[in-house]
Design a protein around this motif. Sequence first.
Motif, PDB file in Angstrom:
ATOM      1  N   MET A  27     -12.742  12.395 -13.275  1.00  0.00           N
ATOM      2  CA  MET A  27     -11.341  11.982 -13.304  1.00  0.00           C
ATOM      3  C   MET A  27     -11.189  10.620 -12.641  1.00  0.00           C
ATOM      4  N   LYS A  28     -10.371   9.768 -13.222  1.00  0.00           N
ATOM      5  CA  LYS A  28     -10.090   8.451 -12.666  1.00  0.00           C
ATOM      6  C   LYS A  28      -8.691   8.468 -12.042  1.00  0.00           C
ATOM      7  N   TYR A  29      -8.525   7.644 -11.018  1.00  0.00           N
ATOM      8  CA  TYR A  29      -7.252   7.631 -10.297  1.00  0.00           C
ATOM      9  C   TYR A  29      -6.730   6.208 -10.149  1.00  0.00           C
ATOM     10  N   LEU A  30      -5.422   6.064 -10.296  1.00  0.00           N
ATOM     11  CA  LEU A  30      -4.760   4.790 -10.048  1.00  0.00           C
ATOM     12  C   LEU A  30      -3.612   5.020  -9.076  1.00  0.00           C
ATOM     13  N   GLY A  31      -3.716   4.404  -7.904  1.00  0.00           N
ATOM     14  CA  GLY A  31      -2.641   4.470  -6.923  1.00  0.00           C
ATOM     15  C   GLY A  31      -1.790   3.217  -7.020  1.00  0.00           C
ATOM     16  N   VAL A  32      -0.469   3.393  -7.078  1.00  0.00           N
ATOM     17  CA  VAL A  32       0.448   2.267  -7.196  1.00  0.00           C
ATOM     18  C   VAL A  32       1.511   2.383  -6.107  1.00  0.00           C
ATOM     19  N   ASP A  33       1.686   1.313  -5.325  1.00  0.00           N
ATOM     20  CA  ASP A  33       2.665   1.310  -4.244  1.00  0.00           C
ATOM     21  C   ASP A  33       3.630   0.149  -4.465  1.00  0.00           C
ATOM     22  N   THR A  34       4.900   0.477  -4.739  1.00  0.00           N
ATOM     23  CA  THR A  34       5.913  -0.539  -4.973  1.00  0.00           C
ATOM     24  C   THR A  34       6.641  -0.867  -3.677  1.00  0.00           C
ATOM     25  N   GLY A  35       6.535  -2.105  -3.230  1.00  0.00           N
ATOM     26  CA  GLY A  35       7.235  -2.556  -2.029  1.00  0.00           C
ATOM     27  C   GLY A  35       8.319  -3.546  -2.369  1.00  0.00           C
ATOM     28  N   GLY A  36       9.012  -4.029  -1.329  1.00  0.00           N
ATOM     29  CA  GLY A  36      10.092  -4.972  -1.556  1.00  0.00           C
ATOM     30  C   GLY A  36       9.613  -6.330  -2.027  1.00  0.00           C
ATOM     31  N   THR A  37       8.379  -6.722  -1.660  1.00  0.00           N
ATOM     32  CA  THR A  37       7.847  -8.041  -2.016  1.00  0.00           C
ATOM     33  C   THR A  37       6.692  -7.945  -3.008  1.00  0.00           C
ATOM     34  N   PHE A  38       5.743  -7.045  -2.726  1.00  0.00           N
ATOM     35  CA  PHE A  38       4.565  -6.899  -3.582  1.00  0.00           C
ATOM     36  C   PHE A  38       4.429  -5.468  -4.104  1.00  0.00           C
ATOM     37  N   THR A  39       3.757  -5.352  -5.225  1.00  0.00           N
ATOM     38  CA  THR A  39       3.357  -4.058  -5.774  1.00  0.00           C
ATOM     39  C   THR A  39       1.831  -4.038  -5.773  1.00  0.00           C
ATOM     40  N   ASP A  40       1.270  -3.007  -5.139  1.00  0.00           N
ATOM     41  CA  ASP A  40      -0.182  -2.930  -4.930  1.00  0.00           C
ATOM     42  C   ASP A  40      -0.808  -1.823  -5.770  1.00  0.00           C
ATOM     43  N   PHE A  41      -2.052  -2.089  -6.207  1.00  0.00           N
ATOM     44  CA  PHE A  41      -2.788  -1.152  -7.054  1.00  0.00           C
ATOM     45  C   PHE A  41      -4.164  -0.890  -6.455  1.00  0.00           C
TER      46      PHE A  41
END
Length: 287
Positions: free
Chosen positions: A1-15
């Motif tokens: 299984m592959k995983y993608l974590g995504v974190d949306t912030g006020g300035t940047f969105t991180d992967f």
Amino acid sequence: MKYLGVDTGGTFTDFVYFDGEALKVHKVLSTPHAPEEAILNGIAEMGITLDDVQVIHGSTVATNAVLEGKGVRTAYITNRGLGDILTIGRQARQSLYELEPATVTPPVPESLCLETGGRLAADGSEVETLTGTDLCQLKTRLQELAPDAVAINLLFSFLDDRFERAIEAVVPGDVFCSRSSSILPEVREYERGITTWLNAYVGPLMENYILRLQKGLGQAGPSVMQSHGGTISARQAAHHAVRLLLSGPAGGLQGARYVGAQAGIDRLLTFDMGGTSTDVALIDGDI
């Protein structure tokens, strides 16, 4: 299984992408007007195909909306005589002995606090019924006020929610609606009320972008991080936005606890500085 974590912030969105063997990280500028755009753009830039990929999403969209006072116009419906519950709160003051404390803006303006019947006693017995006239008056007032969202919080509704359900039925169908008996069916009207109001206050913002994100991701629709570090489906998250107020910080805490455990350390202090807010937490065995 592959995983993608995504974190949306006020300035940047991180992967962070894990293909089973190696990690790949990526960062793009956030798009606050439509947070899902940055997510979909970042995935395209990474060249990831979402077949057999579990997407896990943490977000500070609800957090930032509350901190910046950018939620939607929300009406608050409660029993007669209790319209100021959210203003009074627990009477907590920063300076206990200050004789002239600074005025604090109430969460809900008086004009958006509506009172009605449907009152229960602590044992669930009926004190005041909810009449047809009550419902007609509420329907008329909501049509006049035209709020973006409605929060319903009646006394002891967690024992019997029939009055809250009746009120929900007269709320216009295009208006986001939160019932305290659904959001937080527990004792204490202030805690239940402020939680229900917060859910309504940021609910439309979260619902719109999460459902757009789910559509954009297709079959790889995301699991969304809750404040306690667990996840729920996108559709559940869209209707329970208040559970996501610490969504972004919670993911980092779970990661810190995991890394600490690998090193034999169960007491950690975490510090996460973002574009809008800074989060500090203690892990002392548990978060």
